[in-house]
Design an enzyme around this catalytic site. Sequence first.
Site, mmCIF file in Angstrom:
data_model
loop_
_atom_site.group_PDB
_atom_site.id
_atom_site.type_symbol
_atom_site.label_atom_id
_atom_site.label_comp_id
_atom_site.label_asym_id
_atom_site.label_seq_id
_atom_site.Cartn_x
_atom_site.Cartn_y
_atom_site.Cartn_z
ATOM 1 N N ASP A 16 0.615 -1.163 -0.165
ATOM 2 C CA ASP A 16 -0.061 -0.057 0.418
ATOM 3 C C ASP A 16 0.822 1.227 -0.323
ATOM 4 O OD1 ASP A 16 -2.079 0.840 0.084
ATOM 5 O OD2 ASP A 16 -2.468 1.651 1.975
ATOM 6 N N TRP A 21 2.836 7.948 -2.128
ATOM 7 C CA TRP A 21 4.569 8.343 -3.265
ATOM 8 C C TRP A 21 4.373 9.047 -4.382
ATOM 9 C CZ3 TRP A 21 6.949 7.360 -7.408
ATOM 10 C CH2 TRP A 21 8.101 7.833 -7.418
ATOM 11 N N ARG A 29 -1.470 9.465 -10.266
ATOM 12 C CA ARG A 29 -1.103 8.159 -9.081
ATOM 13 C C ARG A 29 0.189 6.677 -10.154
ATOM 14 N NH1 ARG A 29 -4.558 7.674 -4.896
ATOM 15 N NH2 ARG A 29 -4.166 5.407 -5.250
ATOM 16 N N HIS A 33 1.746 3.480 -9.225
ATOM 17 C CA HIS A 33 2.081 2.169 -9.892
ATOM 18 C C HIS A 33 2.603 1.332 -10.286
ATOM 19 C CE1 HIS A 33 -1.813 1.876 -7.336
ATOM 20 N NE2 HIS A 33 -3.012 2.847 -8.509
ATOM 21 N N GLU A 63 -12.190 -4.532 -3.863
ATOM 22 C CA GLU A 63 -12.701 -3.556 -3.414
ATOM 23 C C GLU A 63 -12.055 -2.067 -4.767
ATOM 24 O OE1 GLU A 63 -12.055 -5.275 -0.633
ATOM 25 O OE2 GLU A 63 -14.059 -6.161 -0.335
ATOM 26 N N ASN A 64 -11.446 -2.470 -5.321
ATOM 27 C CA ASN A 64 -10.525 -1.675 -6.125
ATOM 28 C C ASN A 64 -10.641 -1.423 -7.149
ATOM 29 O OD1 ASN A 64 -7.273 -3.175 -4.417
ATOM 30 N ND2 ASN A 64 -8.259 -1.396 -3.965
ATOM 31 N N TRP A 65 -11.813 -2.247 -7.906
ATOM 32 C CA TRP A 65 -12.916 -1.537 -8.528
ATOM 33 C C TRP A 65 -13.596 -0.578 -9.029
ATOM 34 C CZ3 TRP A 65 -11.547 -5.097 -12.896
ATOM 35 C CH2 TRP A 65 -11.726 -5.948 -12.629
ATOM 36 N N ARG A 180 2.276 -4.534 6.032
ATOM 37 C CA ARG A 180 1.512 -4.336 5.535
ATOM 38 C C ARG A 180 1.899 -2.469 5.221
ATOM 39 N NH1 ARG A 180 -4.893 -2.144 4.981
ATOM 40 N NH2 ARG A 180 -4.700 -0.302 2.933
ATOM 41 N N ARG A 186 -4.798 -1.478 9.098
ATOM 42 C CA ARG A 186 -5.832 -2.234 9.105
ATOM 43 C C ARG A 186 -5.929 -3.571 7.918
ATOM 44 N NH1 ARG A 186 -8.090 2.868 6.448
ATOM 45 N NH2 ARG A 186 -7.428 3.219 4.893
HETATM 46 C C1 IPE Z 1 -5.233 -2.907 0.620
HETATM 47 O O1 IPE Z 1 -5.345 -1.440 -0.224
HETATM 48 C C2 IPE Z 1 -5.134 -3.306 -1.686
HETATM 49 C C3 IPE Z 1 -3.924 -4.251 -2.036
HETATM 50 C C4 IPE Z 1 -2.859 -3.221 -1.332
HETATM 51 C C5 IPE Z 1 -3.722 -4.316 -3.225
HETATM 52 P P1 IPE Z 1 -6.336 -0.887 -0.183
HETATM 53 O O2 IPE Z 1 -5.459 1.046 -0.129
HETATM 54 O O3 IPE Z 1 -6.948 -0.551 -1.330
HETATM 55 O O4 IPE Z 1 -7.022 -0.236 1.645
HETATM 56 P P2 IPE Z 1 -8.007 0.821 1.445
HETATM 57 O O5 IPE Z 1 -8.536 1.235 1.293
HETATM 58 O O6 IPE Z 1 -7.120 1.897 2.865
HETATM 59 O O7 IPE Z 1 -8.632 -0.150 2.746
HETATM 60 C C1 IPE Z 2 -1.635 -0.212 -3.836
HETATM 61 O O1 IPE Z 2 -1.605 1.777 -3.444
HETATM 62 C C2 IPE Z 2 -2.001 -0.186 -4.720
HETATM 63 C C3 IPE Z 2 -3.953 -0.455 -5.146
HETATM 64 C C4 IPE Z 2 -4.786 -0.445 -3.955
HETATM 65 C C5 IPE Z 2 -3.852 -1.193 -6.138
HETATM 66 P P1 IPE Z 2 -2.791 2.511 -3.355
HETATM 67 O O2 IPE Z 2 -3.064 2.814 -4.725
HETATM 68 O O3 IPE Z 2 -3.905 2.514 -2.337
HETATM 69 O O4 IPE Z 2 -1.908 3.864 -2.932
HETATM 70 P P2 IPE Z 2 -2.511 4.683 -1.668
HETATM 71 O O5 IPE Z 2 -3.133 4.309 -0.716
HETATM 72 O O6 IPE Z 2 -3.703 5.717 -2.479
HETATM 73 O O7 IPE Z 2 -1.377 5.745 -1.529
HETATM 74 MG MG MG Z 3 -4.123 2.638 -0.562
#
Ligand code: IPE
Ligand code: IPE
Ligand code: MG
Length: 236
Positions: A16, A21, A29, A33, A63-65, A180, A186
Site C-alpha cells: 500500500d 508516493w 497516481r 503504481h 473493492e479496488n474496482w 502492510r 487494517r
Molecule cells: C489494500 O489497499 C489493497 C491492496 C494493497 C491491493 P487499499 O488502499 O485498497 O486499502 P484501503 O482502501 O486503504 O483500506
Molecule cells: C496500493 O496503493 C495499490 C493498490 C491498492 C492497487 P494505493 O493505490 O492504495 O496507494 P494509496 O494508499 O492511495 O497511497
Molecule cells: Mg491504499
Amino acid sequence: MSEQQRIPRHVAIIMDGNGRWAKKRMMPRFMGHRKGAQRVREVVQACAEAGVEVLTLFAFSTENWQRPQEEVSALMQLFLDALHKERDALHDNNIRLRVIGDRSRFEPPIQAAIEETERLTANNDAMVLNVAANYGGRWDIVQAVRHLLKAGCAPDAITEEAIERYLSTAGLPEPDLLIRTGGEQRLSNFLIWQLAYTELYFVSTLWPDFDRQALEEALQAFSQRQRRFGRVEDAC
Ligand code: IPE
Ligand code: IPE
Ligand code: MG
C-alpha cells in the site's frame, strides 16, 4: 538456531501507498503504481534468498474496482505487462507463480497470461509466489463454502479443516508474518481467515520505497516476536 535466523515460512504483504508516493512528487497516481510494480521483483528475490517458502502479495482487491476507471485500466495494464515481463525471470529463479482471487472478471488476455505463467512455473519449488488479484478474504471464504456444498458436504462435515481445503491458499502453510506498508493499520479484506494467528507488522514506508533493507528489517522484527497460539510459554 539463533533468534536471528528464524525465517517465516509464509510472508504476506499488503503493498500500500503507491498513490501517496506519487502525490508527494506531484505525479499522477499511475506513476506510483509503476514504481511499485518495479519494487515487486526486488522483494520477491529477497524473500526467495532469505528462504521464505511462500510469499503472498496483495495486488488488487475486490473493492479496488470502485476506483476511477482510468486508474483501474492502468492497474490492469501493469498487471498484464508484469505477467509478460516477469515470466521468464520467475521461471529462471525456480519460483512458482499462482494467482489467487476471482480471475473470471479479468479481460481474456490477462486470464491467458495468468494461465500461461502458472503452467510454465507449475513444477518450480524454490518458492511459491501468490499474487492476490481481484481477491477478497470474504470472497475466499464464500467460494470455499460453495465448493463444499456443491460437493454434497453435510452440515456437520463443514469443519475448519474442510473449509481450509477449499480456500485459495489450500495446501500452503498459513502466513507467519503480514507486512502492510503505507502506514494504515487494517487488513482491508486480505486473507482474513488465514491471518488468524499471523504476526502483524505495519510500517509507514510507502510501497514504492520498500526495498530489500526494509524487508530485512521486517524479517528481523518477526524473529523477535514470541508466538503463543493461545498457549502458555514453555516453562524452560
Ligand atoms: C489494500 O489497499 C489493497 C491492496 C494493497 C491491493 P487499499 O488502499 O485498497 O486499502 P484501503 O482502501 O486503504 O483500506
Ligand atoms: C496500493 O496503493 C495499490 C493498490 C491498492 C492497487 P494505493 O493505490 O492504495 O496507494 P494509496 O494508499 O492511495 O497511497
Ligand atoms: Mg491504499
